[in-house]
Write a protein that holds these residues in place. Structure first.
Motif, PDB file in Angstrom:
ATOM      1  N   UNK A  74     -39.725 -19.567 -33.743  1.00 16.28           N
ATOM      2  CA  UNK A  74     -40.896 -19.027 -34.427  1.00 16.28           C
ATOM      3  C   UNK A  74     -40.704 -19.013 -35.876  1.00 16.28           C
ATOM      4  N   UNK A  75     -39.610 -19.091 -36.456  1.00 16.70           N
ATOM      5  CA  UNK A  75     -39.446 -19.356 -37.897  1.00 16.70           C
ATOM      6  C   UNK A  75     -39.995 -20.849 -38.279  1.00 16.70           C
ATOM      7  N   UNK A  76     -39.731 -21.858 -37.464  1.00 15.44           N
ATOM      8  CA  UNK A  76     -40.408 -22.842 -37.561  1.00 15.44           C
ATOM      9  C   UNK A  76     -42.057 -23.021 -37.546  1.00 15.44           C
ATOM     10  N   UNK A  77     -42.402 -22.093 -36.485  1.00 14.93           N
ATOM     11  CA  UNK A  77     -44.074 -21.925 -36.537  1.00 14.93           C
ATOM     12  C   UNK A  77     -44.524 -21.355 -37.620  1.00 14.93           C
ATOM     13  N   UNK A  78     -43.658 -20.266 -38.026  1.00 15.58           N
ATOM     14  CA  UNK A  78     -44.266 -19.676 -39.348  1.00 15.58           C
ATOM     15  C   UNK A  78     -44.404 -20.449 -40.663  1.00 15.58           C
ATOM     16  N   UNK A  79     -43.630 -21.381 -40.524  1.00 18.13           N
ATOM     17  CA  UNK A  79     -43.601 -22.422 -41.783  1.00 18.13           C
ATOM     18  C   UNK A  79     -44.761 -23.543 -41.712  1.00 18.13           C
ATOM     19  N   UNK A  80     -44.896 -23.928 -40.147  1.00 20.34           N
ATOM     20  CA  UNK A  80     -45.797 -24.768 -40.064  1.00 20.34           C
ATOM     21  C   UNK A  80     -47.268 -24.152 -40.382  1.00 20.34           C
ATOM     22  N   UNK A  81     -47.559 -22.751 -40.071  1.00 18.44           N
ATOM     23  CA  UNK A  81     -48.749 -22.269 -40.101  1.00 18.44           C
ATOM     24  C   UNK A  81     -49.026 -21.984 -41.775  1.00 18.44           C
ATOM     25  N   UNK A  82     -47.910 -21.684 -42.663  1.00 18.11           N
ATOM     26  CA  UNK A  82     -48.145 -21.767 -43.780  1.00 18.11           C
ATOM     27  C   UNK A  82     -48.730 -23.020 -44.422  1.00 18.11           C
ATOM     28  N   UNK A  83     -47.935 -24.269 -44.145  1.00 22.68           N
ATOM     29  CA  UNK A  83     -48.269 -25.436 -44.372  1.00 22.68           C
ATOM     30  C   UNK A  83     -49.855 -25.700 -43.869  1.00 22.68           C
ATOM     31  N   UNK A  84     -50.199 -25.271 -43.067  1.00 19.01           N
ATOM     32  CA  UNK A  84     -51.730 -25.271 -42.766  1.00 19.01           C
ATOM     33  C   UNK A  84     -52.628 -24.513 -43.492  1.00 19.01           C
ATOM     34  N   UNK A  85     -52.108 -23.286 -43.802  1.00 20.28           N
ATOM     35  CA  UNK A  85     -52.652 -22.464 -44.904  1.00 20.28           C
ATOM     36  C   UNK A  85     -53.029 -23.133 -46.353  1.00 20.28           C
ATOM     37  N   UNK A  86     -51.965 -23.601 -46.568  1.00 19.22           N
ATOM     38  CA  UNK A  86     -51.610 -23.973 -47.867  1.00 19.22           C
ATOM     39  C   UNK A  86     -52.839 -25.190 -48.200  1.00 19.22           C
ATOM     40  N   UNK A  87     -52.847 -26.045 -46.999  1.00 14.75           N
ATOM     41  CA  UNK A  87     -53.831 -27.168 -47.197  1.00 14.75           C
ATOM     42  C   UNK A  87     -55.011 -26.708 -47.228  1.00 14.75           C
TER      43      UNK A  87
END
Ligand SMILES: *Cc1c(COP(=O)(O)O)cnc(C)c1O
Length: 375
Positions: free
Chosen positions: A257-270
């Motif tokens: 879930x920590x990994x997914x949180x970062x993955x979702x942040x990358x999506x929103x940053x882009x």
């Protein structure tokens, strides 16, 4: 027998251009390697809230019951179907590939009466045929796949969802490969339950299945006459863990879930607009480059998925053996591409450009390797 060595073998570096998993963003890898904290630790619970909020935005929904299930995409499929179906209920399933077929299988095991509406692999579902089957069967559920990873078809959603609504049915949508690659708009489309997975366009490891349920779906699940057959996937129990009470149900896979949180942040940053456009451009470049090597797209232009391209094999690939060529791509060049599934085995390749991988440099790697093999 000799004991295996206590030193871990070095993992090869792979460029994952198959149907998933895709390569994981380095910042997600770093997030996965953080120290462990408890699954009821307030810091972790805040991150869980953040993940739910970002998943709602990505799914295009305000559904309160939106969460990452502790299991892969197939479990997300199973969760949607076993929570919404009771024995004897009718379900209309659109089948134009492996994953639509899997939905029939899961629904049948849940005791539902399954009405499959089939289309050829490589073609979208026929909207009129779906609408007719729905009007005739008056089912409780209608289920279909947004992005059929086995064939590379992108299914238009709105008309089928509207036909389901007219018949008073709830709609389940497989968004495993579409989420974070092309826009998903559950509320605008009127979808009641959707599931995805982390290892495709989210560029995270496999192991979590983001799901979302509408208020209508939640009401139906709350008022079932028989309990959900699966204790682990029972959303009545999961909702209490995710809700205010935080009632213990199972230990959340914290690192994932920590990994997914970062993955979702990358999506929103882009931003989803830029991300959609990046996938679209990559697919176009891939198809152009592969055409020079004799590969032809299986799917007609308006229905092609940008993140997963299915290609008919040219003569030279069939002669050298397509499985052998894929083995060479992997062992010599470190590139993984997918073969055909089911009816399409031996006839097509499935080339994924998912999430982080949808970039021109990766396409050049594949094209260069294939050019060398051809000469
Ligand atoms: C990959 C995939 C699944 C299954 O997900 P798993 O994580 O392998 O269980 C379901 N539906 C579609 C469309 C997929 O591409």
């Amino acid at each position: 027998m000799a004991r295996p060595p206590t030193e871990a073998p070095a993992l090869p570096r792979r460029l994952l251009l198959g149907p998933g998993p895709s390569n994981v963003h380095p910042r997600v890898l770093a997030a996965l390697a953080q120290p462990m904290i408890g699954h009821l630790d307030p810091v972790f619970l805040d991150i869980l809230d953040e993940v739910q909020e970002r998943l709602r935005r990505l799914f295009g929904t305000r559904n309160p019951l939106t969460l990452p299930l502790s299991a892969t995409g197939s479990a997300g499929m199973e969760a949607c179907l076993v929570n919404l179906l009771e024995p004897g209920d009718a379900i209309v399933v659109g089948v134009n590939g492996v994953f639509g077929q899997r939905m029939c299988d899961v629904a049948g095991r849940a005791g539902a009466r399954v009405i499959a509406v089939e289309a050829e692999p490589g073609s979208p579902l026929d909207e009129d045929q779906m609408a007719e089957a729905i009007a005739r069967a008056q089912p409780k559920l209608v289920a279909f796949v947004h992005a059929e990873t086995s064939t590379g078809v992108c299914q238009p959603v709105e008309n089928i969802a509207a036909a389901a609504r007219r018949a008073g049915a709830l709609t389940v949508l497989d968004c495993v490969t579409s989420l974070a690659g092309i826009p998903v708009c559950l509320d605008a489309w009127g979808i009641d339950a959707a599931y995805s997975a982390t290892q495709k366009c989210l560029s995270c490891p496999p192991g979590l299945s983001p799901v979302s349920f509408s208020e209508r779906a939640v009401k139906l699940i709350r008022t079932r006459s028989v309990p959900v057959q699966s204790w682990y996937l029972d959303l009545n129990l999961l909702a209490d863990y995710l809700g205010e009470e935080r009632v213990y149900h199972h230990t959340a896979p914290i690192s994932a879930i920590l990994g997914l949180a970062e993955g979702l942040r990358r999506v929103e940053a882009e931003g989803m607009d830029a991300r959609t456009e990046r996938h679209r451009q990559a697919a176009t470049a891939l198809i152009e480059g592969m055409a020079e090597l004799g590969f032809e797209p299986l799917v007609s232009e308006p229905f092609r998925l940008p993140m997963l391209t299915t290609l008919r094999l040219p003569e030279w690939v069939q002669q050298s053996g397509e499985a052998e060529l894929r083995r060479r791509l992997l062992s010599i060049y470190g590139i993984e591409v997918g073969g055909g599934l089911g009816k399409l085995a031996g006839q097509i390749w499935r080339v994924g450009l998912m999430g982080e991988n949808a970039r021109l440099t990766n396409i050049e790697c594949l094209l260069n390797a294939l050019r060398r093999e051809l000469s």
